[in-house]
Design a protein around this motif. Structure first.
Motif, PDB file in Angstrom:
ATOM      1  N   ARG A  28       0.838  -1.200   0.000  1.00 56.24           N
ATOM      2  CA  ARG A  28       0.000   0.000   0.000  1.00 56.24           C
ATOM      3  C   ARG A  28       0.875   1.253   0.000  1.00 56.24           C
ATOM      4  NH1 ARG A  28      -2.901  -0.515   4.697  1.00 56.24           N
ATOM      5  NH2 ARG A  28      -4.159  -2.067   3.644  1.00 56.24           N
ATOM      6  N   GLU A  29       1.902   1.262   0.848  1.00 55.10           N
ATOM      7  CA  GLU A  29       2.822   2.407   0.877  1.00 55.10           C
ATOM      8  C   GLU A  29       3.455   2.615  -0.492  1.00 55.10           C
ATOM      9  OE1 GLU A  29       5.651   1.400   3.867  1.00 55.10           O
ATOM     10  OE2 GLU A  29       4.349   1.962   5.524  1.00 55.10           O
ATOM     11  N   ASN A  30       3.890   1.528  -1.094  1.00 54.56           N
ATOM     12  CA  ASN A  30       4.531   1.586  -2.401  1.00 54.56           C
ATOM     13  C   ASN A  30       3.579   2.182  -3.432  1.00 54.56           C
ATOM     14  OD1 ASN A  30       6.523   1.224  -4.274  1.00 54.56           O
ATOM     15  ND2 ASN A  30       6.399  -0.999  -4.306  1.00 54.56           N
ATOM     16  N   GLY A  31       2.362   1.700  -3.471  1.00 55.63           N
ATOM     17  CA  GLY A  31       1.385   2.193  -4.429  1.00 55.63           C
ATOM     18  C   GLY A  31       1.041   3.654  -4.228  1.00 55.63           C
ATOM     19  N   LEU A  40       1.610   9.336  -6.052  1.00 56.86           N
ATOM     20  CA  LEU A  40       1.790  10.747  -5.712  1.00 56.86           C
ATOM     21  C   LEU A  40       3.078  11.362  -6.260  1.00 56.86           C
ATOM     22  CD1 LEU A  40       0.580  10.699  -1.991  1.00 56.86           C
ATOM     23  CD2 LEU A  40      -0.687  11.418  -4.026  1.00 56.86           C
ATOM     24  N   SER A  41       4.044  10.522  -6.569  1.00 57.52           N
ATOM     25  CA  SER A  41       5.345  11.023  -6.997  1.00 57.52           C
ATOM     26  C   SER A  41       5.327  11.490  -8.450  1.00 57.52           C
ATOM     27  CB  SER A  41       6.391   9.919  -6.840  1.00 57.52           C
ATOM     28  OG  SER A  41       7.588  10.283  -7.484  1.00 57.52           O
ATOM     29  N   PRO A  42       5.896  12.669  -8.703  1.00 59.04           N
ATOM     30  CA  PRO A  42       5.930  13.169 -10.078  1.00 59.04           C
ATOM     31  C   PRO A  42       7.155  12.696 -10.875  1.00 59.04           C
ATOM     32  CG  PRO A  42       6.715  14.861  -8.585  1.00 59.04           C
ATOM     33  CD  PRO A  42       6.316  13.682  -7.738  1.00 59.04           C
ATOM     34  N   LEU A  43       8.089  12.044 -10.215  1.00 58.93           N
ATOM     35  CA  LEU A  43       9.349  11.682 -10.867  1.00 58.93           C
ATOM     36  C   LEU A  43       9.539  10.171 -10.927  1.00 58.93           C
ATOM     37  CD1 LEU A  43      11.565  14.261  -8.971  1.00 58.93           C
ATOM     38  CD2 LEU A  43      10.618  14.510 -11.270  1.00 58.93           C
ATOM     39  N   ILE A  64       7.999  -0.661 -12.869  1.00 58.17           N
ATOM     40  CA  ILE A  64       7.466   0.613 -12.381  1.00 58.17           C
ATOM     41  C   ILE A  64       8.066   1.771 -13.173  1.00 58.17           C
ATOM     42  CG2 ILE A  64       7.478   2.191 -10.396  1.00 58.17           C
ATOM     43  CD1 ILE A  64       7.198  -0.387  -8.650  1.00 58.17           C
ATOM     44  N   GLY A  65       9.370   1.717 -13.411  1.00 57.17           N
ATOM     45  CA  GLY A  65      10.028   2.777 -14.174  1.00 57.17           C
ATOM     46  C   GLY A  65       9.529   2.858 -15.600  1.00 57.17           C
ATOM     47  N   ILE A  66       9.405   1.720 -16.250  1.00 52.55           N
ATOM     48  CA  ILE A  66       8.920   1.704 -17.640  1.00 52.55           C
ATOM     49  C   ILE A  66       7.475   2.186 -17.709  1.00 52.55           C
ATOM     50  CG2 ILE A  66       8.289   0.174 -19.552  1.00 52.55           C
ATOM     51  CD1 ILE A  66      10.833  -1.428 -18.896  1.00 52.55           C
ATOM     52  N   SER A  79      -5.539  10.404 -13.163  1.00 49.09           N
ATOM     53  CA  SER A  79      -6.034   9.042 -13.385  1.00 49.09           C
ATOM     54  C   SER A  79      -4.901   8.097 -13.733  1.00 49.09           C
ATOM     55  CB  SER A  79      -7.071   9.029 -14.511  1.00 49.09           C
ATOM     56  OG  SER A  79      -8.177   9.791 -14.165  1.00 49.09           O
ATOM     57  N   VAL A  80      -3.993   8.571 -14.575  1.00 48.93           N
ATOM     58  CA  VAL A  80      -2.842   7.749 -14.954  1.00 48.93           C
ATOM     59  C   VAL A  80      -1.965   7.485 -13.737  1.00 48.93           C
ATOM     60  CG1 VAL A  80      -0.689   7.783 -16.288  1.00 48.93           C
ATOM     61  CG2 VAL A  80      -2.837   8.413 -17.374  1.00 48.93           C
ATOM     62  N   ALA A  81      -1.744   8.507 -12.916  1.00 54.39           N
ATOM     63  CA  ALA A  81      -0.925   8.342 -11.717  1.00 54.39           C
ATOM     64  C   ALA A  81      -1.570   7.347 -10.752  1.00 54.39           C
ATOM     65  CB  ALA A  81      -0.715   9.688 -11.030  1.00 54.39           C
TER      66      ALA A  81
END
Length: 191
Positions: free
Chosen positions: A54-57, A62-65, A111-113, A134-136
């Motif tokens: 859950r923390e990971n998701g 929320l992260s923009p980078l 996750i990066g890709i 929505s994408v995030a």
């Protein structure tokens, strides 16, 4: 084994020893062991996997980078593996740790890709803010599901007895992850 490492309470261990009879088959002994000793450990391991997934998701959503997503996923995944292994009193050897880390790298690459791909698509299409949110959110859900999968694989790797559907399933982990996340989101909007 567990009574020496203090992973299991003495009461659970004594209960296991009192229930086992000399005429029991190995399957019956394993079943009793699973119900008396491993049941509490399985619940703790499941809670760790759901919490870290859950923390990971949430952070990925929320992260923009992209690099921040990947770094945080690495840290959460390493912590989750260490915590699950500690629940069962397991100390990873070099090869076991290597195999688990290889799976972590696979998740981080995903996750990066996914992050880079969705950024490129939203930029190319000129998506509005709502579409980006929505994408995030979708990236966060996918990252949480991948983390829960890694947690499930970790439990399978370090649990002293093979895991079966009565004990835990990947679908159960995912359901708990999603319902817990919805409760958190629903609870925070009511305040």
């Amino acid at each position: 084994m567990f009574s020496q490492t203090k992973v299991v309470s003495q009461e659970s261990f004594d209960s296991f020893l009192n229930r086992v009879q000399p005429n029991f088959s190995p399957e019956e002994v394993f079943e009793i062991y699973s119900r008396t000793i491993l049941k509490a450990l399985d619940e703790k391991a499941k809670a760790v996997v759901v919490k870290r997934s859950r923390e990971n998701g949430i952070v990925v959503a929320l992260s923009p980078l992209a690099w921040l997503d990947m770094a945080f996923s690495l840290a959460r995944s390493l912590r989750m593996i260490r915590e699950v292994a500690n629940v069962y009193g397991y100390r990873c050897g070099l090869w076991g740790r290597f195999e688990l880390y290889r799976k972590i790298v696979r998740n981080i690459v995903f996750i990066g890709i996914a992050d880079l791909t969705t950024d490129a698509i939203t930029d190319a299409l000129g998506a509005e803010t709502f579409a980006k949110v929505s994408v995030a959110a979708g990236q966060g859900i996918a990252a949480g599901i991948y983390a829960s999968r890694l947690g499930y694989m970790t439990i399978k790797a370090v649990r002293p007895l093979p895991i079966n559907k009565k004990v835990l399933t990947l679908a159960e982990l995912r359901r708990d992850l999603v319902t817990g996340s919805l409760k958190i989101l629903g609870g925070s909007s009511k305040k």
